[in-house]
Design a protein around this motif. Structure first.
Motif, PDB file in Angstrom:
ATOM      1  N   GLU A  31       0.723  -1.185  -0.556  1.00  0.00           N
ATOM      2  CA  GLU A  31       0.235  -0.170   0.466  1.00  0.00           C
ATOM      3  C   GLU A  31       0.954   1.100   0.011  1.00  0.00           C
ATOM      4  N   ASN A  32       0.466   2.154  -0.948  1.00  0.00           N
ATOM      5  CA  ASN A  32       1.023   3.366  -1.420  1.00  0.00           C
ATOM      6  C   ASN A  32       2.924   3.509  -1.297  1.00  0.00           C
ATOM      7  N   GLY A  33       3.188   2.554  -1.479  1.00  0.00           N
ATOM      8  CA  GLY A  33       4.696   2.296  -1.320  1.00  0.00           C
ATOM      9  C   GLY A  33       5.912   1.336  -0.277  1.00  0.00           C
ATOM     10  N   GLU A  34       5.307   1.033   0.359  1.00  0.00           N
ATOM     11  CA  GLU A  34       4.962   0.230   1.656  1.00  0.00           C
ATOM     12  C   GLU A  34       4.282  -1.173   2.094  1.00  0.00           C
ATOM     13  N   PHE A  35       5.343  -2.157   2.211  1.00  0.00           N
ATOM     14  CA  PHE A  35       5.113  -3.294   2.941  1.00  0.00           C
ATOM     15  C   PHE A  35       4.591  -3.854   4.197  1.00  0.00           C
ATOM     16  N   LYS A  36       3.499  -4.029   4.176  1.00  0.00           N
ATOM     17  CA  LYS A  36       2.930  -4.844   5.667  1.00  0.00           C
ATOM     18  C   LYS A  36       2.931  -5.950   5.038  1.00  0.00           C
ATOM     19  N   LEU A  37       3.790  -6.525   6.572  1.00  0.00           N
ATOM     20  CA  LEU A  37       4.206  -7.733   6.301  1.00  0.00           C
ATOM     21  C   LEU A  37       2.746  -8.429   8.064  1.00  0.00           C
ATOM     22  N   ILE A  38       2.424  -9.707   7.015  1.00  0.00           N
ATOM     23  CA  ILE A  38       0.929  -9.721   8.653  1.00  0.00           C
ATOM     24  C   ILE A  38       1.648 -11.396   8.142  1.00  0.00           C
ATOM     25  N   ASP A  39       1.930 -11.674   9.839  1.00  0.00           N
ATOM     26  CA  ASP A  39       1.909 -13.241   9.792  1.00  0.00           C
ATOM     27  C   ASP A  39       0.521 -13.855  10.093  1.00  0.00           C
ATOM     28  N   HIS A  44       0.288  -7.085  11.832  1.00  0.00           N
ATOM     29  CA  HIS A  44       0.935  -6.848  11.259  1.00  0.00           C
ATOM     30  C   HIS A  44       2.263  -7.000  12.178  1.00  0.00           C
ATOM     31  N   ILE A  45       3.218  -8.036  11.453  1.00  0.00           N
ATOM     32  CA  ILE A  45       4.807  -7.992  12.037  1.00  0.00           C
ATOM     33  C   ILE A  45       5.963  -6.957  11.826  1.00  0.00           C
ATOM     34  N   ALA A  46       5.671  -6.102  10.593  1.00  0.00           N
ATOM     35  CA  ALA A  46       6.890  -5.510  10.061  1.00  0.00           C
ATOM     36  C   ALA A  46       6.173  -4.312   9.091  1.00  0.00           C
ATOM     37  N   THR A  47       6.793  -3.331   8.765  1.00  0.00           N
ATOM     38  CA  THR A  47       6.722  -2.722   8.080  1.00  0.00           C
ATOM     39  C   THR A  47       7.728  -1.643   6.985  1.00  0.00           C
ATOM     40  N   LYS A  55      15.428  -6.753   0.305  1.00  0.00           N
ATOM     41  CA  LYS A  55      16.417  -7.228   1.391  1.00  0.00           C
ATOM     42  C   LYS A  55      16.176  -8.652   2.030  1.00  0.00           C
ATOM     43  N   PHE A  56      15.025  -8.279   2.657  1.00  0.00           N
ATOM     44  CA  PHE A  56      14.307  -9.452   3.569  1.00  0.00           C
ATOM     45  C   PHE A  56      14.191 -10.437   2.375  1.00  0.00           C
ATOM     46  N   THR A  57      13.312  -9.843   1.789  1.00  0.00           N
ATOM     47  CA  THR A  57      13.330 -11.365   0.792  1.00  0.00           C
ATOM     48  C   THR A  57      14.909 -11.897  -0.368  1.00  0.00           C
ATOM     49  N   ARG A  58      16.081 -11.453   0.566  1.00  0.00           N
ATOM     50  CA  ARG A  58      17.162 -12.334  -0.397  1.00  0.00           C
ATOM     51  C   ARG A  58      18.180 -12.470   1.092  1.00  0.00           C
ATOM     52  N   GLY A  59      16.897 -12.525   2.083  1.00  0.00           N
ATOM     53  CA  GLY A  59      17.972 -13.168   3.572  1.00  0.00           C
ATOM     54  C   GLY A  59      18.686 -12.031   4.278  1.00  0.00           C
ATOM     55  N   GLN A  60      18.675 -10.803   3.619  1.00  0.00           N
ATOM     56  CA  GLN A  60      19.725  -9.937   4.562  1.00  0.00           C
ATOM     57  C   GLN A  60      18.925  -9.490   6.037  1.00  0.00           C
ATOM     58  N   ILE A  61      18.344  -9.200   5.764  1.00  0.00           N
ATOM     59  CA  ILE A  61      16.853  -8.905   6.924  1.00  0.00           C
ATOM     60  C   ILE A  61      16.317 -10.033   7.539  1.00  0.00           C
ATOM     61  N   THR A  62      16.547 -10.294   9.025  1.00  0.00           N
ATOM     62  CA  THR A  62      15.485 -10.780   9.478  1.00  0.00           C
ATOM     63  C   THR A  62      14.268 -10.480  10.297  1.00  0.00           C
ATOM     64  N   ILE A  63      13.532 -10.630  10.255  1.00  0.00           N
ATOM     65  CA  ILE A  63      12.408 -10.224  11.081  1.00  0.00           C
ATOM     66  C   ILE A  63      11.912 -11.186  12.648  1.00  0.00           C
ATOM     67  N   TYR A  64      10.936 -10.825  13.002  1.00  0.00           N
ATOM     68  CA  TYR A  64      10.455 -11.673  14.193  1.00  0.00           C
ATOM     69  C   TYR A  64       8.735 -11.475  14.015  1.00  0.00           C
ATOM     70  N   ASN A  65       8.040 -12.943  13.953  1.00  0.00           N
ATOM     71  CA  ASN A  65       6.838 -13.184  13.743  1.00  0.00           C
ATOM     72  C   ASN A  65       6.075 -12.509  15.328  1.00  0.00           C
ATOM     73  N   ASN A  72      13.847 -15.846   8.667  1.00  0.00           N
ATOM     74  CA  ASN A  72      15.068 -15.665   7.657  1.00  0.00           C
ATOM     75  C   ASN A  72      14.343 -15.796   6.417  1.00  0.00           C
ATOM     76  N   TYR A  73      13.640 -15.467   5.097  1.00  0.00           N
ATOM     77  CA  TYR A  73      13.382 -15.292   4.186  1.00  0.00           C
ATOM     78  C   TYR A  73      13.975 -16.810   3.833  1.00  0.00           C
ATOM     79  N   ALA A  74      15.521 -16.388   3.336  1.00  0.00           N
ATOM     80  CA  ALA A  74      16.303 -17.554   2.566  1.00  0.00           C
ATOM     81  C   ALA A  74      16.595 -18.695   3.431  1.00  0.00           C
TER      82      ALA A  74
END
Length: 100
Positions: A31-39, A44-47, A55-65, A72-74
């Motif tokens: 939405e509006n150039g931002e990605f809201k991640l829903i577990d 909602h766990i991250a924007t 970077k997240f989808t390449r495993g360079q950023i780790t998030i937490y649910n 870690n997506y990778a």
């Protein structure tokens, strides 16, 4: 068989299931150039902006649910993810011909 990673376009936002294993584990809403991640717990766990999403989808950023579990997506199996071209189109980047 329906594509379990179908991209939907409700109103002005778009959704893409990033991880699926007998149910959605992680969904991104753009939405509006931002990605809201829903577990998987519908939390909602991250924007992320487009660069962070890449970077997240390449495993360079780790998030937490919402259960404080590392995501870690990778580290997830390729069978759980949409194909790379669909993912990059959703993010809004063109990696065709760039050799990565």
């Amino acid at each position: 068989m329906k594509n379990k990673f179908r991209t939907e376009r409700p109103s002005s936002s778009r959704k893409l299931v990033l991880l699926n294993s007998e149910g959605n584990i992680l969904t991104a809403v753009k939405e509006n150039g931002e990605f809201k991640l829903i577990d998987e717990f519908k939390q909602h766990i991250a924007t992320l902006n487009d660069k962070e999403m890449f970077k997240f989808t390449r495993g360079q950023i780790t998030i937490y649910n919402s259960q404080e579990e590392e995501m870690n997506y990778a580290k997830y199996s390729g069978g759980m993810k949409p194909n790379l071209t669909e993912l990059d189109e959703f993010i809004g980047i063109d990696t065709i011909g760039l050799g990565w």
